[in-house]
Each structure stands twice: as C-alpha cells, then as structure tokens.
Design a protein around this motif. Structure first.
Motif, mmCIF file in Angstrom:
data_model
loop_
_atom_site.group_PDB
_atom_site.id
_atom_site.type_symbol
_atom_site.label_atom_id
_atom_site.label_comp_id
_atom_site.label_asym_id
_atom_site.label_seq_id
_atom_site.Cartn_x
_atom_site.Cartn_y
_atom_site.Cartn_z
ATOM 1 N N MET A 1 -11.955 7.471 9.265
ATOM 2 C CA MET A 1 -11.992 6.595 9.459
ATOM 3 C C MET A 1 -9.683 6.189 9.216
ATOM 4 N N ASP A 2 -9.672 5.562 10.374
ATOM 5 C CA ASP A 2 -7.906 5.258 10.126
ATOM 6 C C ASP A 2 -7.518 4.155 9.715
ATOM 7 N N PRO A 3 -7.183 3.678 8.715
ATOM 8 C CA PRO A 3 -6.991 2.328 7.960
ATOM 9 C C PRO A 3 -6.124 1.397 9.792
ATOM 10 N N ASN A 4 -6.862 -0.021 9.596
ATOM 11 C CA ASN A 4 -6.486 -1.235 10.644
ATOM 12 C C ASN A 4 -5.058 -1.220 10.365
ATOM 13 N N LEU A 5 -4.398 -2.166 10.795
ATOM 14 C CA LEU A 5 -2.963 -3.177 10.215
ATOM 15 C C LEU A 5 -3.056 -3.468 9.698
ATOM 16 N N HIS A 6 -4.399 -4.285 9.300
ATOM 17 C CA HIS A 6 -4.339 -5.702 8.546
ATOM 18 C C HIS A 6 -4.879 -4.394 6.909
ATOM 19 N N GLN A 7 -5.730 -3.628 6.949
ATOM 20 C CA GLN A 7 -5.894 -2.855 5.995
ATOM 21 C C GLN A 7 -4.811 -1.899 5.711
ATOM 22 N N LYS A 8 -3.709 -1.289 6.253
ATOM 23 C CA LYS A 8 -2.735 -1.147 6.211
ATOM 24 C C LYS A 8 -1.767 -1.829 5.130
ATOM 25 N N GLN A 9 -1.797 -2.327 5.473
ATOM 26 C CA GLN A 9 -0.193 -4.141 4.488
ATOM 27 C C GLN A 9 -1.347 -4.177 3.453
ATOM 28 N N GLY A 10 -2.910 -4.755 2.793
ATOM 29 C CA GLY A 10 -3.740 -4.846 1.924
ATOM 30 C C GLY A 10 -2.816 -3.499 1.277
ATOM 31 N N ILE A 11 -3.092 -2.324 1.702
ATOM 32 C CA ILE A 11 -3.141 -1.138 1.160
ATOM 33 C C ILE A 11 -1.765 -1.000 0.276
ATOM 34 N N ASN A 12 -0.674 -1.459 1.231
ATOM 35 C CA ASN A 12 1.028 -1.742 0.856
ATOM 36 C C ASN A 12 1.028 -2.084 -0.253
ATOM 37 N N HIS A 13 0.561 -3.887 -0.043
ATOM 38 C CA HIS A 13 0.615 -4.477 -1.064
ATOM 39 C C HIS A 13 0.371 -4.126 -2.913
ATOM 40 N N MET A 14 -1.458 -3.674 -2.873
ATOM 41 C CA MET A 14 -1.430 -2.600 -3.950
ATOM 42 C C MET A 14 -0.509 -2.449 -4.167
ATOM 43 N N ASN A 15 -0.196 -0.908 -4.011
ATOM 44 C CA ASN A 15 0.781 -0.054 -4.132
ATOM 45 C C ASN A 15 2.675 -0.654 -4.367
ATOM 46 N N LYS A 16 2.379 -1.521 -4.010
ATOM 47 C CA LYS A 16 3.482 -3.254 -4.886
ATOM 48 C C LYS A 16 3.342 -3.104 -6.342
ATOM 49 N N VAL A 17 1.686 -3.500 -6.320
ATOM 50 C CA VAL A 17 1.455 -4.559 -7.232
ATOM 51 C C VAL A 17 1.485 -3.397 -8.476
ATOM 52 N N LEU A 18 0.959 -2.202 -8.370
ATOM 53 C CA LEU A 18 1.283 -1.399 -9.128
ATOM 54 C C LEU A 18 2.126 -0.467 -9.767
ATOM 55 N N GLY A 19 3.262 -0.988 -8.953
ATOM 56 C CA GLY A 19 4.184 -0.343 -9.404
ATOM 57 C C GLY A 19 5.074 -1.594 -10.312
ATOM 58 N N TYR A 20 4.385 -2.707 -9.952
ATOM 59 C CA TYR A 20 5.408 -3.679 -10.437
ATOM 60 C C TYR A 20 4.551 -3.794 -12.218
ATOM 61 N N ALA A 21 3.644 -3.275 -12.206
ATOM 62 C CA ALA A 21 2.476 -4.342 -13.184
ATOM 63 C C ALA A 21 3.682 -3.454 -14.658
ATOM 64 N N THR A 45 -8.911 -6.669 2.322
ATOM 65 C CA THR A 45 -9.008 -5.155 2.739
ATOM 66 C C THR A 45 -9.550 -4.803 1.344
ATOM 67 N N LEU A 46 -10.169 -5.159 -0.132
ATOM 68 C CA LEU A 46 -10.893 -4.790 -0.697
ATOM 69 C C LEU A 46 -12.634 -5.635 -0.676
ATOM 70 N N PHE A 47 -12.142 -6.627 -0.164
ATOM 71 C CA PHE A 47 -14.024 -7.271 -0.062
ATOM 72 C C PHE A 47 -14.261 -7.792 1.138
ATOM 73 N N ALA A 48 -13.616 -7.836 2.111
ATOM 74 C CA ALA A 48 -13.952 -8.094 3.891
ATOM 75 C C ALA A 48 -13.957 -7.451 4.894
ATOM 76 N N GLU A 54 -11.659 5.377 -0.234
ATOM 77 C CA GLU A 54 -11.025 6.594 -0.292
ATOM 78 C C GLU A 54 -9.709 6.260 -0.089
ATOM 79 N N MET A 55 -9.806 4.693 0.892
ATOM 80 C CA MET A 55 -8.731 4.730 1.327
ATOM 81 C C MET A 55 -7.290 3.817 0.518
ATOM 82 N N LEU A 56 -8.049 3.141 -0.820
ATOM 83 C CA LEU A 56 -7.691 2.696 -1.541
ATOM 84 C C LEU A 56 -6.328 3.690 -2.153
ATOM 85 N N PRO A 57 -5.793 3.541 -3.259
ATOM 86 C CA PRO A 57 -4.772 3.889 -4.180
ATOM 87 C C PRO A 57 -6.198 4.170 -5.017
ATOM 88 N N ASP A 58 -5.447 5.822 -5.514
ATOM 89 C CA ASP A 58 -6.039 6.509 -6.598
ATOM 90 C C ASP A 58 -6.008 6.383 -7.830
#
Length: 86
Positions: A1-21, A45-48, A54-58
């Motif tokens: 399954m390929d992520p849709n645009l909304h999911q891609k944005q959510g995953i991108n934000h998660m990666n930014k959070v992980l990088g900034y923490a 992205t996470l709950f709805a 497997e699409m979420l950051p490792d």
C-alpha cells in the motif's frame, strides 16, 4: 500500500519531530510543538487512517494519545516524546 498525500505529510512531520527531539530533550523527556494543523495531520495518520505500522518511522516503538487526547506520545529507544499543539 502506498501512502496518500495526507499520510506522507503526517510521516514527514513525525520524522521532523524525531529529528528535533534531541535538541529539546531533558534526559529522556522531550516536548515538541506543532501547529494545530500539523498536529492533526499526524493524529489522522496515526489514529484515523488505518496507516500500516510499517509505514511509520522505524524509530517509533510505541505511540498513543495522552493529556485527554490533546498530546501525542512517541516512545523511542532514547526518548519519550510528547507532541503538543502550539
């Protein structure tokens, strides 16, 4: 399954959070703030959207909602991250 645009944005934000923490961490605890819009994209992205794990950051071992569903929590090997809205 390929992520849709909304999911891609959510995953991108998660990666930014992980990088900034690491920059805001006090011991294991880190609080990162997102705009309300970005926070909701991550929450969707996470709950709805039934995003496959497997699409979420490792680095994210566990995630959930806290603070009466006003904060998102991520647990990684190194940090317990709280994601709040600005």
């Amino acid at each position: 399954m390929d992520p849709n645009l909304h999911q891609k944005q959510g995953i991108n934000h998660m990666n930014k959070v992980l990088g900034y923490a690491p920059f805001v961490a006090e011991g294991r605890a880190a609080t990162v703030h997102l705009t309300p819009e970005d926070w909701h994209v991550v929450a969707d992205t996470l709950f709805a959207m039934d995003t496959p794990r497997e699409m979420l950051p490792d680095a994210i071992q566990e995630f959930g909602l806290t603070n009466e569903n006003q904060s998102i929590s991520f647990k990684t090997v190194d940090y317990d991250i709280t994601v709040d809205k600005l």
